[in-house]
Design a protein around this motif. Structure first.
Motif, PDB file in Angstrom:
ATOM      1  N   SER A 246       0.840  -1.196   0.000  1.00  0.00           N
ATOM      2  CA  SER A 246       0.000   0.000   0.000  1.00  0.00           C
ATOM      3  C   SER A 246       0.875   1.246   0.000  1.00  0.00           C
ATOM      4  O   SER A 246       2.017   1.225   0.476  1.00  0.00           O
ATOM      5  CB  SER A 246      -0.909   0.035   1.237  1.00  0.00           C
ATOM      6  OG  SER A 246      -1.720  -1.109   1.325  1.00  0.00           O
ATOM      7  N   TYR A 247       0.300   2.323  -0.533  1.00  0.00           N
ATOM      8  CA  TYR A 247       0.869   3.654  -0.351  1.00  0.00           C
ATOM      9  C   TYR A 247       0.086   4.315   0.781  1.00  0.00           C
ATOM     10  O   TYR A 247      -1.150   4.334   0.761  1.00  0.00           O
ATOM     11  CB  TYR A 247       0.737   4.493  -1.623  1.00  0.00           C
ATOM     12  CG  TYR A 247       1.665   4.080  -2.737  1.00  0.00           C
ATOM     13  CD1 TYR A 247       3.043   4.201  -2.608  1.00  0.00           C
ATOM     14  CD2 TYR A 247       1.160   3.582  -3.940  1.00  0.00           C
ATOM     15  CE1 TYR A 247       3.900   3.837  -3.635  1.00  0.00           C
ATOM     16  CE2 TYR A 247       2.004   3.217  -4.971  1.00  0.00           C
ATOM     17  CZ  TYR A 247       3.368   3.342  -4.808  1.00  0.00           C
ATOM     18  OH  TYR A 247       4.210   2.973  -5.827  1.00  0.00           O
ATOM     19  N   ILE A 248       0.798   4.831   1.742  1.00  0.00           N
ATOM     20  CA  ILE A 248       0.168   5.496   2.880  1.00  0.00           C
ATOM     21  C   ILE A 248       0.583   6.969   2.879  1.00  0.00           C
ATOM     22  O   ILE A 248       1.777   7.277   2.795  1.00  0.00           O
ATOM     23  CB  ILE A 248       0.586   4.849   4.216  1.00  0.00           C
ATOM     24  CG1 ILE A 248       0.196   3.367   4.242  1.00  0.00           C
ATOM     25  CG2 ILE A 248      -0.032   5.594   5.390  1.00  0.00           C
ATOM     26  CD1 ILE A 248      -1.289   3.107   4.267  1.00  0.00           C
ATOM     27  N   TYR A 249      -0.419   7.846   2.978  1.00  0.00           N
ATOM     28  CA  TYR A 249      -0.138   9.277   3.100  1.00  0.00           C
ATOM     29  C   TYR A 249      -0.460   9.694   4.526  1.00  0.00           C
ATOM     30  O   TYR A 249      -1.612   9.650   4.970  1.00  0.00           O
ATOM     31  CB  TYR A 249      -0.986  10.076   2.109  1.00  0.00           C
ATOM     32  CG  TYR A 249      -0.757  11.571   2.173  1.00  0.00           C
ATOM     33  CD1 TYR A 249       0.491  12.116   1.894  1.00  0.00           C
ATOM     34  CD2 TYR A 249      -1.800  12.437   2.506  1.00  0.00           C
ATOM     35  CE1 TYR A 249       0.705  13.487   1.946  1.00  0.00           C
ATOM     36  CE2 TYR A 249      -1.597  13.808   2.554  1.00  0.00           C
ATOM     37  CZ  TYR A 249      -0.345  14.326   2.276  1.00  0.00           C
ATOM     38  OH  TYR A 249      -0.136  15.689   2.331  1.00  0.00           O
ATOM     39  N   SER A 250       0.575  10.065   5.260  1.00  0.00           N
ATOM     40  CA  SER A 250       0.416  10.454   6.663  1.00  0.00           C
ATOM     41  C   SER A 250       1.259  11.710   6.909  1.00  0.00           C
ATOM     42  O   SER A 250       2.384  11.631   7.419  1.00  0.00           O
ATOM     43  CB  SER A 250       0.857   9.311   7.587  1.00  0.00           C
ATOM     44  OG  SER A 250       0.706   9.667   8.939  1.00  0.00           O
ATOM     45  N   PRO A 251       0.730  12.879   6.532  1.00  0.00           N
ATOM     46  CA  PRO A 251       1.532  14.107   6.618  1.00  0.00           C
ATOM     47  C   PRO A 251       1.693  14.656   8.036  1.00  0.00           C
ATOM     48  O   PRO A 251       2.620  15.420   8.299  1.00  0.00           O
ATOM     49  CB  PRO A 251       0.736  15.082   5.749  1.00  0.00           C
ATOM     50  CG  PRO A 251      -0.677  14.617   5.871  1.00  0.00           C
ATOM     51  CD  PRO A 251      -0.608  13.130   5.973  1.00  0.00           C
ATOM     52  N   GLN A 252       0.816  14.266   8.938  1.00  0.00           N
ATOM     53  CA  GLN A 252       0.843  14.844  10.275  1.00  0.00           C
ATOM     54  C   GLN A 252       1.789  14.119  11.230  1.00  0.00           C
ATOM     55  O   GLN A 252       2.256  14.709  12.210  1.00  0.00           O
ATOM     56  CB  GLN A 252      -0.578  14.853  10.858  1.00  0.00           C
ATOM     57  CG  GLN A 252      -1.552  15.698  10.038  1.00  0.00           C
ATOM     58  CD  GLN A 252      -2.963  15.635  10.575  1.00  0.00           C
ATOM     59  OE1 GLN A 252      -3.260  14.863  11.490  1.00  0.00           O
ATOM     60  NE2 GLN A 252      -3.857  16.449  10.009  1.00  0.00           N
ATOM     61  N   ALA A 253       2.071  12.847  10.957  1.00  0.00           N
ATOM     62  CA  ALA A 253       2.973  12.076  11.818  1.00  0.00           C
ATOM     63  C   ALA A 253       3.561  10.925  11.016  1.00  0.00           C
ATOM     64  O   ALA A 253       2.942  10.442  10.058  1.00  0.00           O
ATOM     65  CB  ALA A 253       2.225  11.541  13.038  1.00  0.00           C
ATOM     66  N   ALA A 254       4.758  10.505  11.404  1.00  0.00           N
ATOM     67  CA  ALA A 254       5.399   9.378  10.723  1.00  0.00           C
ATOM     68  C   ALA A 254       4.539   8.128  10.870  1.00  0.00           C
ATOM     69  O   ALA A 254       4.033   7.831  11.956  1.00  0.00           O
ATOM     70  CB  ALA A 254       6.788   9.137  11.299  1.00  0.00           C
ATOM     71  N   TYR A 255       4.365   7.428   9.782  1.00  0.00           N
ATOM     72  CA  TYR A 255       3.496   6.249   9.803  1.00  0.00           C
ATOM     73  C   TYR A 255       4.169   5.105  10.549  1.00  0.00           C
ATOM     74  O   TYR A 255       5.322   4.751  10.279  1.00  0.00           O
ATOM     75  CB  TYR A 255       3.154   5.811   8.379  1.00  0.00           C
ATOM     76  CG  TYR A 255       2.288   4.576   8.338  1.00  0.00           C
ATOM     77  CD1 TYR A 255       0.952   4.632   8.702  1.00  0.00           C
ATOM     78  CD2 TYR A 255       2.824   3.351   7.953  1.00  0.00           C
ATOM     79  CE1 TYR A 255       0.150   3.497   8.682  1.00  0.00           C
ATOM     80  CE2 TYR A 255       2.032   2.213   7.920  1.00  0.00           C
ATOM     81  CZ  TYR A 255       0.696   2.293   8.292  1.00  0.00           C
ATOM     82  OH  TYR A 255      -0.086   1.167   8.272  1.00  0.00           O
ATOM     83  N   GLN A 256       3.446   4.522  11.487  1.00  0.00           N
ATOM     84  CA  GLN A 256       3.933   3.390  12.267  1.00  0.00           C
ATOM     85  C   GLN A 256       2.945   2.234  12.113  1.00  0.00           C
ATOM     86  O   GLN A 256       1.837   2.294  12.640  1.00  0.00           O
ATOM     87  CB  GLN A 256       4.074   3.766  13.750  1.00  0.00           C
ATOM     88  CG  GLN A 256       5.084   4.862  14.033  1.00  0.00           C
ATOM     89  CD  GLN A 256       6.508   4.405  13.747  1.00  0.00           C
ATOM     90  OE1 GLN A 256       6.813   3.210  13.789  1.00  0.00           O
ATOM     91  NE2 GLN A 256       7.387   5.356  13.452  1.00  0.00           N
ATOM     92  N   PRO A 257       3.313   1.185  11.388  1.00  0.00           N
ATOM     93  CA  PRO A 257       2.382   0.064  11.202  1.00  0.00           C
ATOM     94  C   PRO A 257       2.234  -0.755  12.477  1.00  0.00           C
ATOM     95  O   PRO A 257       3.055  -0.659  13.400  1.00  0.00           O
ATOM     96  CB  PRO A 257       3.051  -0.763  10.100  1.00  0.00           C
ATOM     97  CG  PRO A 257       4.509  -0.480  10.275  1.00  0.00           C
ATOM     98  CD  PRO A 257       4.595   0.952  10.718  1.00  0.00           C
ATOM     99  N   ASP A 258       1.201  -1.543  12.513  1.00  0.00           N
ATOM    100  CA  ASP A 258       0.987  -2.454  13.633  1.00  0.00           C
ATOM    101  C   ASP A 258       2.139  -3.462  13.673  1.00  0.00           C
ATOM    102  O   ASP A 258       2.527  -4.039  12.660  1.00  0.00           O
ATOM    103  CB  ASP A 258      -0.346  -3.185  13.442  1.00  0.00           C
ATOM    104  CG  ASP A 258      -0.738  -3.993  14.672  1.00  0.00           C
ATOM    105  OD1 ASP A 258       0.144  -4.250  15.513  1.00  0.00           O
ATOM    106  OD2 ASP A 258      -1.913  -4.370  14.781  1.00  0.00           O
TER     107      ASP A 258
END
Length: 221
Positions: free
Chosen positions: A188-200
């Protein structure tokens, strides 16, 4: 004493081979030659068959290794291209198109086409896994138009997403997820501009920071 002179013993006569004996010997010899010739031919055919079989196995093995190498190279090339920062502008354009038309959910698969917008919830299949939520209705002209625009934007971005989810706050996208059609992975492409993306942590995902708030997430096969 009178010694008697012994005479020489006569030489034993060697029986002559009759024509019948000669014929039997020649016939036996020919039979032996025939048997030996057939045995040699059978052995030769067996050895040749074994040789050709081993050559075939070796060729198939080499072809299999070559095919595996090609697949690995294609996978590496595709992954390298998909995580490039050059993808960021194209992904931004795709999400902007969805956000401009107030799309919250988009699904495009062979068995399901679904769209969730502020004016309605559309789905082409009654299956529970088709669409987002209940109370979906068949596509109308408005739904088809928006669906076609999002699909065209995805094609322009050079990807074939199966699902797109967009969250926005006051018209600005705060989070987006684009699930890709991938035969060798789940990515997947994840767009998370407010915080660094942290997967489960349970997902054991591989996350690549592409810059601009975009991440490429691969959870494997």
């Amino acid at each position: 004493m009178i010694h008697e002179r012994k005479g020489k013993r006569p030489h034993p006569e060697i029986p002559k081979r009759t024509p019948d004996n000669c014929d039997r010997d020649d016939s036996a010899g020919r039979r032996i030659k025939v048997v030996m010739t057939r045995s040699m031919r059978s052995l030769g055919r067996a050895l040749w068959g074994t040789f050709t079989y081993l050559v075939g196995v070796l060729i198939n093995l080499l072809l299999g290794v070559a095919a595996l190498v090609i697949v690995l190279l294609v996978v590496l090339y595709a992954t390298a291209d998909s995580t490039s920062s050059d993808m960021v502008p194209r992904l931004n354009a795709l999400v902007a198109t969805a956000n401009d038309h107030k799309v919250g959910y988009f699904q495009d698969q062979d068995w399901c086409e679904a769209l969730l917008v502020d004016t309605g919830n559309y789905a082409s299949s009654p299956a529970s896994t088709c669409g987002d939520g209940d109370n979906a209705k068949p596509f109308d002209g408005h739904g088809n138009e928006i669906f076609a625009k999002v699909r065209a934007a995805a094609k322009k971005a050079g990807i074939t997403p199966i699902r797109i989810s967009v969250l926005s706050e006051k018209g600005t996208v705060s989070f987006a997820q684009i699930d890709l059609s991938c035969f060798y992975c789940y990515a997947s492409y994840i767009y998370s501009p407010q915080a660094a993306y942290q997967p489960d942590k349970a997902e054991k995902a591989s996350v690549t920071d592409m810059s601009g708030g975009w991440y490429y997430v691969d959870t494997g096969i």
